[in-house]
Design a protein around this motif. Sequence first.
Motif: not given
Length: 342
Positions: A200-211
């Motif tokens: 429930g705590t804030p998480h710093h995320l990076i969402r990505g796609i590799t092609h």
Amino acid sequence: MAAKWLLIETFGGRHEPTVIALGHTPKKFVPLGNIVRHHVTLAETRRAITELTIEQSTIDRISEDGSRRTIAVPLTISAPRLHGLMVWCGRPDEEVPARDLAGAWLFDLTEDTSLRSDDLLTVYGIPADQHAEQRQQSIAGVYSAPLVSNHRDEGTALARIVRAEDGQETQSLWTLTRPDGQQRALHYSCRQMTKPGPDGTPHHLIRGITHDIGPATDNPTAPSSDTLDHRVMDRIAADGKHHAIVNPATLRLLRWIGPPLPRLAWQALPGQPAPAIHPDDIPTARAVLDGSPHGQIRMRALDGSWLTLDISAKPIDLDRSTTAALVTLRPTTGPGNPASPA
């Protein structure tokens, strides 16, 4: 002209889905309507995005007016979060072109973990029976072989990990050497955001796609694995010292410069201890990164014990506004450094 596959990101973070590749050609987060002009194709593509956001199952259907066949393949790490999709839309009698390999990934900067989809592991050439042990690792593991990063962009990518600012978008082209020896040009796209974590705590995320956009030898902008920089880095630890870029805010390893330190737990692969500095030594580590000449700390070893290391550090600019630490580590008694007591 025959229709090409579209690669569309659905990373979120207050952004509408955008196109990040048309066929083999990367695109810079282009609005869908700027690429797709045919009204039926546009409507069918938007419909596919909506449906795959709810349920991640491949779509293959003919439009109600019979003019278009749409195939949509989801790109996700695990349900129910869709990272993106690949869409082909053409005439029902048209031959469907081969689809490039692409896969989704996630950095959790708060936990210092990287999650990779089975599709991405297939891009890397990792056999299916090894996927379970390769899906999760530390972020530093992503910056290690067999990937060769583009040095022009790597500082920017690392700086954005250190800053962890929502909305930052990054794209770059790397070279992958697959286990079978093939060298492939890989283009990645990602966006940063903050979302609630499992607790429930804030998480710093990076969402990505590799092609995978084809052989690296066919792409003049793909970085070479045999540059002078890489040959120097491969030999930089010949004096028994090892060098790494470290996030000064979190004390977490971002990237090795040269070979990793043997016996150190840093990849966080299944069955390995989590990377850690001994709690009693964290003040010393912070003092060294803040300017003390050198210090001695204990870090977790692969066997679960503690390695005692001499460390020193100096600042390194990742970009014009972000600084990390270039840390030098050396076992206190050389390669045979015994485990220290907990």
